[in-house]
Structure formats: C-alpha cells, structure tokens
Design an enzyme around this catalytic site. Structure first.
Site, PDB file in Angstrom:
ATOM      1  N   ASP A   1       0.866  -1.183   0.000  1.00 49.64           N
ATOM      2  CA  ASP A   1       0.000   0.000   0.000  1.00 49.64           C
ATOM      3  C   ASP A   1       0.905   1.237   0.000  1.00 49.64           C
ATOM      4  OD1 ASP A   1       0.838   0.479   2.612  1.00 49.64           O
ATOM      5  OD2 ASP A   1      -1.179   0.527   3.477  1.00 49.64           O
ATOM      6  N   HIS A   2       0.295   2.411   0.152  1.00 45.07           N
ATOM      7  CA  HIS A   2       1.058   3.664   0.122  1.00 45.07           C
ATOM      8  C   HIS A   2       2.034   3.758   1.294  1.00 45.07           C
ATOM      9  CE1 HIS A   2      -2.510   4.083   2.573  1.00 45.07           C
ATOM     10  NE2 HIS A   2      -1.934   5.085   3.220  1.00 45.07           N
TER      11      HIS A   2
ATOM     12  N   HIS B   1      11.448 -22.214  10.375  1.00 45.92           N
ATOM     13  CA  HIS B   1      10.563 -22.914  11.310  1.00 45.92           C
ATOM     14  C   HIS B   1       9.095 -22.861  10.915  1.00 45.92           C
ATOM     15  CE1 HIS B   1      13.388 -23.058  15.073  1.00 45.92           C
ATOM     16  NE2 HIS B   1      13.956 -23.543  13.973  1.00 45.92           N
TER      17      HIS B   1
ATOM     18  N   CYS C   1       3.184  -2.634   4.098  1.00 47.95           N
ATOM     19  CA  CYS C   1       2.268  -1.535   4.423  1.00 47.95           C
ATOM     20  C   CYS C   1       2.997  -0.640   5.419  1.00 47.95           C
ATOM     21  CB  CYS C   1       0.918  -2.037   4.932  1.00 47.95           C
ATOM     22  SG  CYS C   1       0.907  -2.830   6.545  1.00 47.95           S
ATOM     23  N   GLY C   2       2.299   0.231   6.116  1.00 48.30           N
ATOM     24  CA  GLY C   2       2.990   1.163   7.014  1.00 48.30           C
ATOM     25  C   GLY C   2       3.726   0.442   8.131  1.00 48.30           C
ATOM     26  N   THR C   3       3.030  -0.491   8.762  1.00 51.65           N
ATOM     27  CA  THR C   3       3.636  -1.257   9.859  1.00 51.65           C
ATOM     28  C   THR C   3       3.971  -2.693   9.475  1.00 51.65           C
ATOM     29  OG1 THR C   3       1.446  -1.959  10.568  1.00 51.65           O
ATOM     30  CG2 THR C   3       2.341   0.041  11.601  1.00 51.65           C
ATOM     31  N   GLY C   4       3.346  -3.201   8.441  1.00 50.76           N
ATOM     32  CA  GLY C   4       3.440  -4.624   8.101  1.00 50.76           C
ATOM     33  C   GLY C   4       2.370  -5.449   8.812  1.00 50.76           C
ATOM     34  N   ILE C   5       1.634  -4.810   9.722  1.00 53.41           N
ATOM     35  CA  ILE C   5       0.660  -5.557  10.533  1.00 53.41           C
ATOM     36  C   ILE C   5      -0.642  -5.798   9.761  1.00 53.41           C
ATOM     37  CG2 ILE C   5      -0.749  -5.525  12.618  1.00 53.41           C
ATOM     38  CD1 ILE C   5       1.481  -3.854  13.949  1.00 53.41           C
ATOM     39  N   GLY C   6      -1.238  -4.730   9.276  1.00 54.37           N
ATOM     40  CA  GLY C   6      -2.541  -4.872   8.613  1.00 54.37           C
ATOM     41  C   GLY C   6      -2.470  -5.794   7.410  1.00 54.37           C
TER      42      GLY C   6
ATOM     43  N   ARG D   1      10.171 -31.763  12.891  1.00 55.27           N
ATOM     44  CA  ARG D   1       9.156 -31.382  13.882  1.00 55.27           C
ATOM     45  C   ARG D   1       8.438 -30.085  13.495  1.00 55.27           C
ATOM     46  NH1 ARG D   1      14.028 -29.830  15.972  1.00 55.27           N
ATOM     47  NH2 ARG D   1      14.167 -27.792  16.990  1.00 55.27           N
ATOM     48  N   HIS D   2       9.132 -29.248  12.742  1.00 57.04           N
ATOM     49  CA  HIS D   2       8.495 -27.994  12.315  1.00 57.04           C
ATOM     50  C   HIS D   2       7.405 -28.258  11.275  1.00 57.04           C
ATOM     51  CE1 HIS D   2      11.435 -25.945  14.680  1.00 57.04           C
ATOM     52  NE2 HIS D   2      12.400 -26.594  14.053  1.00 57.04           N
TER      53      HIS D   2
HETATM   54  C1  RB5 Z   1      -2.179   3.172   6.220  1.00 58.49           C
HETATM   55  O1  RB5 Z   1      -2.234   4.467   6.735  1.00 58.49           O
HETATM   56  C2  RB5 Z   1      -1.754   2.187   7.310  1.00 58.49           C
HETATM   57  O2  RB5 Z   1      -2.809   1.980   8.186  1.00 58.49           O
HETATM   58  C3  RB5 Z   1      -1.305   0.893   6.686  1.00 58.49           C
HETATM   59  O3  RB5 Z   1      -0.247   1.129   5.829  1.00 58.49           O
HETATM   60  C4  RB5 Z   1      -0.801  -0.166   7.646  1.00 58.49           C
HETATM   61  O4  RB5 Z   1       0.157   0.355   8.517  1.00 58.49           O
HETATM   62  C5  RB5 Z   1      -1.824  -0.949   8.345  1.00 58.49           C
HETATM   63  O5  RB5 Z   1      -1.534  -1.866   9.125  1.00 58.49           O
END
Ligand code: RB5
Length: 148
Positions: free
Chosen positions: A8-9, A98, A65-70, A132-133
């Site tokens: 994403d951006h 693993h 993405c911004g954090t890699g989380i979403g 095992r993995h």
């Molecule tokens: C976009 O602003 C941000 O929410 C997205 O890049 C990401 O960090 C979500 O997890």
C-alpha cells in the site's frame, strides 16, 4: 523462483529495495502495485499477492504496508497463506526455517530500506527445516478447516 510483491502507500518506500533484493538473487517477480503514494486499502494488495501465492502463480510473496501488521492480518485470511510480519533478521530467518512462511510482511514506517533488503534476502534464501516444524505447520494449516 517467482516472487509476488505488493504494497500500500505506507509500504511503497520499501518496494524498490525489495525488488532489488529479489533481482539480486536472480529470482523473477511480479509487481501487483500499488504504484503511487495516493492512499489505498492494504487488504486489496494482500488479496492480490495472497491469491497469487496460494494459487501457485508465485512461489512466495512480499507484502508491505505502514507497519506490516494490517497487510499480514489480511493475507493470513487467505487459505494456504502463512504471512509473517518481520522486523528483524532473526525473525526473517525463523519465518522461513521454522514456520515455512510463504509471505514476508514488512512496514515502511518501521523498517529501514537497507534492513528490508537484508530481511528479504534472508527470507527468500533460508530453507524450511521440516521435521518437527513440518508437524507444527501441518497443525497450523489444519486450523483452516477446523470447526468452532
Ligand atoms: C495506512 O495508513 C496504514 O494503516 C497501513 O499502511 C498499515 O500500517 C496498516 O496496518
């Protein structure tokens, strides 16, 4: 080996170094976007790359993405995907060795480009340890079909 890449951006700042890492390894890639800095929705790119990997059009993927989380949460909703959110070199190695992760996720607002280059290379060149993995990864994948 073919690698599907999407962002994403918020992650696009890392896309060029990920492409360079993949190319330096002599691997092919397909860029599923986004291609600019205008605000987009990360699940759309998680879906494009996740479906490419799950469907066999690509061997592995990298999502940003911004954090890699979403983008990792979204990709992990796709059957067959094991997306790993990585912020350090050891986790990049372990995700492959693993967890047999098939998508690497990183955050453009967290990880420096030079680190993203290194993590991508580690992730794409570390073999799955099996043994095992493999038993544990099989148990993860069985959860996709488990009833409540
Ligand atoms: C976009 O602003 C941000 O929410 C997205 O890049 C990401 O960090 C979500 O997890």
């Amino acid at each position: 080996m073919k690698i599907a890449i999407g962002s994403d951006h918020g992650g696009i700042v890392l896309k060029d170094v990920v492409i360079r890492a993949v190319s330096d390894l002599g691997m092919e890639y397909e860029d599923y976007g986004t291609f600019g800095t205008e605000s987009v929705d990360y699940p759309d790119y998680a879906e494009k790359v996740g479906r490419a990997v799950a469907g066999g059009k690509a061997d592995k993927g990298v999502l940003l993405c911004g954090t890699g989380i979403g983008i990792s949460i979204a990709a992990n909703k796709i059957r067959g995907i094991r997306a790993a959110h990585v912020t350090d070199a050891f986790s990049a190695q372990m995700a492959a060795e693993h967890n047999d992760a098939n998508i690497l996720c990183m955050g453009g607002r967290i990880t420096k480009p030079e680190d993203a280059y290194e993590f991508t290379k580690i992730f794409l060149t570390t073999p799955f340890a099996g043994g095992r993995h493999a038993t544990r990864v099989d148990k993860i994948m069985r959860l996709e079909n488990a009833d409540e």
